[in-house]
Design an enzyme around this catalytic site. Structure first.
Site, PDB file in Angstrom:
ATOM      1  N   ASP A 161     -15.746  -3.462   0.619  1.00 23.26           N
ATOM      2  CA  ASP A 161     -16.414  -2.855  -0.548  1.00 23.26           C
ATOM      3  C   ASP A 161     -15.746  -3.314  -1.843  1.00 23.26           C
ATOM      4  OD1 ASP A 161     -17.896  -0.646   1.183  1.00 23.26           O
ATOM      5  OD2 ASP A 161     -15.816  -0.818   1.833  1.00 23.26           O
TER       6      ASP A 161
ATOM      7  N   TRP B  33       1.124   2.224   6.248  1.00 18.21           N
ATOM      8  CA  TRP B  33       0.337   1.261   7.058  1.00 18.21           C
ATOM      9  C   TRP B  33       0.907  -0.151   6.979  1.00 18.21           C
ATOM     10  CZ3 TRP B  33      -4.345   3.349   3.929  1.00 18.21           C
ATOM     11  CH2 TRP B  33      -4.653   4.632   4.345  1.00 18.21           C
ATOM     12  N   ILE B  34       2.203  -0.235   7.150  1.00 15.09           N
ATOM     13  CA  ILE B  34       2.833  -1.555   7.037  1.00 15.09           C
ATOM     14  C   ILE B  34       2.856  -2.237   8.405  1.00 15.09           C
ATOM     15  CG2 ILE B  34       4.923  -2.801   6.342  1.00 15.09           C
ATOM     16  CD1 ILE B  34       3.235  -1.327   4.061  1.00 15.09           C
ATOM     17  N   SER B  35       2.126  -3.345   8.504  1.00 14.86           N
ATOM     18  CA  SER B  35       2.130  -4.117   9.755  1.00 14.86           C
ATOM     19  C   SER B  35       3.509  -4.740   9.929  1.00 14.86           C
ATOM     20  CB  SER B  35       1.073  -5.220   9.720  1.00 14.86           C
ATOM     21  OG  SER B  35      -0.197  -4.642   9.596  1.00 14.86           O
TER      22      SER B  35
ATOM     23  N   SER C  37      -1.232   6.870  -2.445  1.00 11.28           N
ATOM     24  CA  SER C  37      -2.196   7.036  -3.543  1.00 11.28           C
ATOM     25  C   SER C  37      -2.621   5.684  -4.134  1.00 11.28           C
ATOM     26  CB  SER C  37      -1.590   7.915  -4.637  1.00 11.28           C
ATOM     27  OG  SER C  37      -0.436   7.281  -5.131  1.00 11.28           O
TER      28      SER C  37
ATOM     29  N   PHE D  45      -8.814  -3.768   6.018  1.00  9.22           N
ATOM     30  CA  PHE D  45      -7.548  -4.194   5.389  1.00  9.22           C
ATOM     31  C   PHE D  45      -7.662  -5.530   4.648  1.00  9.22           C
ATOM     32  CE2 PHE D  45      -5.469  -5.750   9.688  1.00  9.22           C
ATOM     33  CZ  PHE D  45      -6.319  -6.829   9.718  1.00  9.22           C
ATOM     34  N   GLU D  46      -6.567  -5.933   4.056  1.00 12.62           N
ATOM     35  CA  GLU D  46      -6.524  -7.133   3.177  1.00 12.62           C
ATOM     36  C   GLU D  46      -7.608  -7.073   2.102  1.00 12.62           C
ATOM     37  OE1 GLU D  46      -5.989 -11.110   4.243  1.00 12.62           O
ATOM     38  OE2 GLU D  46      -3.938 -10.735   4.846  1.00 12.62           O
TER      39      GLU D  46
ATOM     40  N   GLY E  78      -4.360   2.448  -2.522  1.00 11.22           N
ATOM     41  CA  GLY E  78      -4.924   1.603  -1.478  1.00 11.22           C
ATOM     42  C   GLY E  78      -5.648   0.440  -2.127  1.00 11.22           C
TER      43      GLY E  78
ATOM     44  N   THR F  48       0.815  -1.225   0.000  1.00  8.23           N
ATOM     45  CA  THR F  48       0.000   0.000   0.000  1.00  8.23           C
ATOM     46  C   THR F  48       0.843   1.267   0.000  1.00  8.23           C
ATOM     47  OG1 THR F  48      -1.679  -1.221   1.208  1.00  8.23           O
ATOM     48  CG2 THR F  48      -1.851   1.169   1.278  1.00  8.23           C
TER      49      THR F  48
HETATM   50  S1  MYA Z   1      -2.170  -5.550   2.749  1.00  9.68           S
HETATM   51  C1  MYA Z   1      -2.909  -4.545   1.561  1.00  9.68           C
HETATM   52  C2  MYA Z   1      -4.124  -5.130   1.024  1.00  9.68           C
HETATM   53  N1  MYA Z   1      -4.482  -4.504  -0.193  1.00  9.68           N
HETATM   54  C3  MYA Z   1      -5.393  -5.017  -0.957  1.00  9.68           C
HETATM   55  O1  MYA Z   1      -5.986  -6.040  -0.654  1.00  9.68           O
HETATM   56  C4  MYA Z   1      -5.641  -4.298  -2.237  1.00  9.68           C
HETATM   57  C5  MYA Z   1      -7.043  -4.490  -2.736  1.00  9.68           C
HETATM   58  N2  MYA Z   1      -7.047  -4.405  -4.173  1.00  9.68           N
HETATM   59  C6  MYA Z   1      -7.094  -5.510  -4.929  1.00  9.68           C
HETATM   60  O2  MYA Z   1      -7.200  -6.624  -4.455  1.00  9.68           O
HETATM   61  C7  MYA Z   1      -6.978  -5.331  -6.437  1.00  9.68           C
HETATM   62  O3  MYA Z   1      -6.317  -4.123  -6.691  1.00  9.68           O
HETATM   63  C8  MYA Z   1      -8.354  -5.384  -7.139  1.00  9.68           C
HETATM   64  C9  MYA Z   1      -8.087  -5.522  -8.657  1.00  9.68           C
HETATM   65  C10 MYA Z   1      -9.111  -6.646  -6.765  1.00  9.68           C
HETATM   66  C11 MYA Z   1      -9.175  -4.159  -6.783  1.00  9.68           C
HETATM   67  N3  MYA Z   1      -6.432 -13.118  -7.555  1.00  9.68           N
HETATM   68  O4  MYA Z   1      -7.365  -5.286 -13.808  1.00  9.68           O
HETATM   69  P1  MYA Z   1      -7.604  -6.116 -12.605  1.00  9.68           P
HETATM   70  C12 MYA Z   1      -5.601 -10.397 -11.718  1.00  9.68           C
HETATM   71  C13 MYA Z   1      -5.783 -13.464  -8.683  1.00  9.68           C
HETATM   72  O5  MYA Z   1      -9.003  -6.510 -12.284  1.00  9.68           O
HETATM   73  P2  MYA Z   1      -7.289  -4.005 -10.697  1.00  9.68           P
HETATM   74  C14 MYA Z   1      -3.073  -5.424   4.167  1.00  9.68           C
HETATM   75  O6  MYA Z   1      -4.122  -4.869   4.211  1.00  9.68           O
HETATM   76  C15 MYA Z   1      -6.658 -10.279 -12.789  1.00  9.68           C
HETATM   77  O7  MYA Z   1      -7.202 -11.528 -13.117  1.00  9.68           O
HETATM   78  N4  MYA Z   1      -5.646 -12.621  -9.704  1.00  9.68           N
HETATM   79  O8  MYA Z   1      -6.943  -5.406 -11.340  1.00  9.68           O
HETATM   80  C16 MYA Z   1      -2.369  -6.028   5.354  1.00  9.68           C
HETATM   81  C17 MYA Z   1      -5.830  -9.696 -13.915  1.00  9.68           C
HETATM   82  O9  MYA Z   1      -5.084 -10.746 -14.532  1.00  9.68           O
HETATM   83  P3  MYA Z   1      -4.770 -10.724 -16.134  1.00  9.68           P
HETATM   84  C18 MYA Z   1      -6.190 -11.408  -9.576  1.00  9.68           C
HETATM   85  O10 MYA Z   1      -8.539  -3.414 -11.203  1.00  9.68           O
HETATM   86  C19 MYA Z   1      -3.226  -6.296   6.515  1.00  9.68           C
HETATM   87  C20 MYA Z   1      -4.871  -8.765 -13.191  1.00  9.68           C
HETATM   88  O11 MYA Z   1      -4.768  -9.266 -11.861  1.00  9.68           O
HETATM   89  C21 MYA Z   1      -6.886 -10.999  -8.424  1.00  9.68           C
HETATM   90  O12 MYA Z   1      -6.061  -3.187 -10.749  1.00  9.68           O
HETATM   91  C22 MYA Z   1      -2.521  -7.102   7.544  1.00  9.68           C
HETATM   92  C23 MYA Z   1      -5.370  -7.355 -13.165  1.00  9.68           C
HETATM   93  O13 MYA Z   1      -6.712  -7.413 -12.718  1.00  9.68           O
HETATM   94  C24 MYA Z   1      -6.983 -11.919  -7.389  1.00  9.68           C
HETATM   95  N5  MYA Z   1      -7.588 -11.637  -6.225  1.00  9.68           N
HETATM   96  O14 MYA Z   1      -7.506  -4.402  -9.140  1.00  9.68           O
HETATM   97  C25 MYA Z   1      -3.269  -8.347   7.777  1.00  9.68           C
HETATM   98  N6  MYA Z   1      -7.310  -9.728  -8.599  1.00  9.68           N
HETATM   99  O15 MYA Z   1      -3.911  -9.527 -16.363  1.00  9.68           O
HETATM  100  C26 MYA Z   1      -2.629  -9.277   8.708  1.00  9.68           C
HETATM  101  C27 MYA Z   1      -6.902  -9.362  -9.817  1.00  9.68           C
HETATM  102  O16 MYA Z   1      -4.078 -12.021 -16.416  1.00  9.68           O
HETATM  103  C28 MYA Z   1      -3.086 -10.668   8.417  1.00  9.68           C
HETATM  104  N7  MYA Z   1      -6.222 -10.379 -10.400  1.00  9.68           N
HETATM  105  O17 MYA Z   1      -6.083 -10.602 -16.827  1.00  9.68           O
HETATM  106  C29 MYA Z   1      -4.006 -11.233   9.413  1.00  9.68           C
HETATM  107  C30 MYA Z   1      -4.388 -12.643   9.048  1.00  9.68           C
HETATM  108  C31 MYA Z   1      -4.272 -13.523  10.239  1.00  9.68           C
HETATM  109  C32 MYA Z   1      -4.094 -14.955   9.862  1.00  9.68           C
HETATM  110  C33 MYA Z   1      -3.885 -15.876  11.030  1.00  9.68           C
HETATM  111  C34 MYA Z   1      -2.786 -15.618  11.998  1.00  9.68           C
HETATM  112  C35 MYA Z   1      -2.390 -16.710  12.757  1.00  9.68           C
END
Ligand code: MYA
Length: 623
Positions: A437, A220-222, A191, A432-433, A193, A188
């Protein structure tokens, strides 16, 4: 049981194929365009967008752990639960805005920082399902600490596990598994997110081709305050093989703090998850050796997305643990508190709350372990389900914690009840993640894209009907059968007798869903991407269908195995299906009715007026 009258008519051939062609579409953006997807997909959810039942992921309820795996899981649960009960102090960490080193050292000793890393690199070598089970224990006890653990291994070094070369694995995995070296995931930017591919960080290849020079700021890097190894995403120049044109594409890198030029800002002041470190991280002319490119140059966006995909089910797991904690607090209270001469548990209103909290926890847990077990069985097609589980779990946990506080009344609002911290911690999970929406749009559009590609295949088939007779005949029969109310989705073979009515109603929802997707594609074609109100309703319907299916499956398993909790599980499934069915139909109606479109337009008008004036725009009653 709910009953609907099927009112679908077969679309005339010409009309059917006029509306949708993906061939000429440029590269897709979630908010901008729908693209073609031709690969076949074993995802249950993707297939219901096509009106198809592909049941293997959900029926029977997956059961992948071998007896030895189960034994191992139990043997891990005990010391970890003991650590949380006897050693960790979540309230203190929240107050101190950090987890103390002694506590973290103990977690390192227990091996919790390298849970999914294989024994070869010093890890526990557990699978997704076992990790999910341990995640539940963390979620029950300390969500702040869950972030430290999750940011480290669910996303921080997950890229090395998924995409690392053998050299990268050999160099880095022992450090992050046993070497007390923390990892972080740096995607992240200020500009960029939700629009993750628009990052500005830049990595330029040196003249001698030996390293990249990385510059950029991540926010916002954990684990940002103490991580020494980062998975960093930056734009790099790539040459398009076909056209020879140069363009910037995202590449993933493994970056060590020790490379120099890596610094971090002060800890962010946050609403919750205070036990975890959140900072900005700055990369200033960092020399990153070319060997540290993770995956292919220019393929970093997919690396990022796949890391996130594999981590999202974990949210369902940990949050089902948090819900369990909240429920126990509420239950303890209603069992003991007397008002108006009766224990709270005797009041119907309270019973409804307690029941609903339990039902939602059951749904969340059922979803998380359906997905984790499919992942462990080798499925690659779980992205929609993982996004759904993240959305559902984060909203469900918020609801459950809020209701627990409500049940405790004034006591619930006090810090000492141990719930306000959990509520504060939970708030970020909807953000996050991938915000809920953006994930709703992701679910709806990814599913629609898959449905659209099927329609395109049909379109092609009709160009040469003689050669594709079998394909066309099969499709026509399916549609005709469904139109006259026979041959629609049938879940009855998978579901125990006690749940047949609910199975039938869910099957009807699945059919209705496929028909709605098709009619929306006919109505909007590729412009469906602009209809966010419609897409959100569709996503909500999809979520409800997945939730119904997983609990129908899990409670059927409980009955078949004659589990002592089977009757209770059946009741929870019935209660949930009753609610989710109604909501699903309402959402599908709201996605397709023209009356609702007027409502959405009205809402847009209101928002436009308010954003235009920059504030609430009414004349006060006193003026
Ligand atoms: S880390 C930061 C988190 N940030 C995000 O999650 C960002 C959210 N944004 C997005 O996910 C993407 O930008 C979106 C697509 C979905 C909006 N899987 O043109 P496109 C491919 C596979 O549609 P965009 C945090 O928060 C797509 O097919 N592929 O993309 C840390 C295409 O491929 P191709 C995917 O409109 C928190 C290409 O990408 C996916 O730009 C800490 C472009 O697609 C997908 N999902 O945006 C948490 N999406 O070119 C701690 C797209 O071949 C962890 N594509 O056609 C806690 C957990 C605890 C666990 C247990 C502990 C023990």
């Amino acid at each position: 049981m709910l009953k609907i009258v099927k009112q679908v008519t077969l679309v005339p051939r010409t009309q059917y194929f006029m509306f949708y062609s993906t061939a000429a579409l440029p590269r897709t953006k979630v908010q901008h365009e729908v693209k073609e997807e031709t690969k076949s997909n074993s995802s249950f959810m993707a297939n219901i967008f096509r009106g198809n039942l592909v049941s293997a992921q959900v029926f029977p309820y997956p059961d992948v752990l071998s007896p030895e795996d189960k034994e191992l899981t139990i043997s891990l649960q005990d010391p970890i639960s003991r650590f949380y009960k006897e050693f960790n102090d979540a309230a203190k960490s929240d107050e101190n805005c950090k987890t103390d080193d002694k506590t973290l050292d103990k977690l390192w000793e227990l091996g919790c920082f390298g849970a999914q890393v294989s024994h070869d690199y010093g890890g526990m070598g557990i699978n997704n399902t076992q990790y999910g089970r341990l995640g539940q224990i963390v979620g029950y006890n300390d969500l702040g600490l869950a972030i430290t653990l999750g940011a480290h291994q669910s996303i921080g070094f997950k890229g090395i596990l998924l995409y690392g070369t053998s050299e990268q694995k050999a160099k880095y995995l022992p450090q992050v598994t046993t070497g007390k070296i923390y990892a972080a995931f740096a995607l992240t930017e200020s500009s960029a997110g939700s629009d993750a591919s628009s990052i500005k960080s830049k990595a330029v290849l040196s003249a001698d081709g030996k390293h990249y020079v990385l510059n950029g700021t991540k926010i916002w890097i954990s684990n940002g305050g103490f991580a020494n190894i980062f998975t960093v995403f930056a734009q790099t120049e790539v040459v398009d093989k076909a056209s020879g044109a140069k363009k910037d594409k995202v590449t993933a890198f493994i970056v060590e703090r020790a490379f120099g030029g890596v610094t971090n800002g002060p800890p962010e002041k946050k609403m919750g998850i205070n036990a975890s470190s959140t900072t900005e991280v700055y990369f200033d002319n960092v020399k990153v050796p070319v060997e540290n490119v993770l995956g292919e140059v220019g393929e970093g966006f997919k690396v990022a997305m796949n890391i996130l995909n594999t981590g999202r089910y974990g949210m369902g797991a940990i949050l089902s643990g948090s819900m369990k904690y909240c429920i126990e607090k509420a239950v303890d209270h209603v069992n003991n508190r007397v008002q108006f001469g009766k224990k709270l548990k005797e009041y119907k209103g309270i019973q409804e709350k307690i029941a609903q909290m339990n039902v939602i926890q059951y749904v969340t847990e059922s979803m998380a372990f359906t997905i984790s077990q499919n992942m462990d069985a080798g499925s690659q097609d779980y992205h929609l389900e993982a996004a759904i589980s993240k959305v559902f779990a984060s909203e469900a946990a918020w609801y459950v914690c809020d209701e627990a506080i409500q049940v405790l009344g004034g006591m619930g609002y006090m810090k000492e009840a141990g719930l306000e911290r959990v509520l504060r911690d939970l708030r970020i999970f909807r953000i996050f993640e991938g915000t809920n929406d953006i994930l709703r749009l992701f679910v709806a559009l990814t599913g629609i894209q898959y449905a659209g590609s099927h329609l395109k295949e049909l379109q092609k088939a009709f160009r040469n009907p003689a050669a594709n007779f079998g394909f066309i005949f099969k499709e026509a029969s399916r549609r005709a059968a469904s139109t006259v109310g026979i041959g629609g989705t049938d879940l009855s073979p998978f579901i125990v007798n006690e749940l047949q009515d609910h199975g039938k109603a869910t099957a009807e929802c699945i059919d209705l869903f496929g028909q709605s997707v098709e009619s929306l594609l006919i109505k909007y074609g590729k412009n469906i991407i602009h209809e966010q109100n419609v897409l959100n309703r569709l996503a909500n319907a999809a979520i409800d269908i997945f939730t119904m299916v997983v609990v129908l499956s899990r409670s059927s398993r409980a009955v078949q195995k004659n589990l002592p909790t089977a009757h209770h599980e059946l009741n929870m499934t019935k209660a949930w299906c009753y609610q989710a069915n109604e909501r699903c139909r309402t959402n599908l109606r709201n996605a397709t009715s023209s009356q609702q479109l007027l409502h959405y337009e009205l809402l847009s008008d209101i928002a436009e007026k308010v954003t235009e004036t920059g504030a609430v725009n009414t004349t006060h009653v006193l003026e």
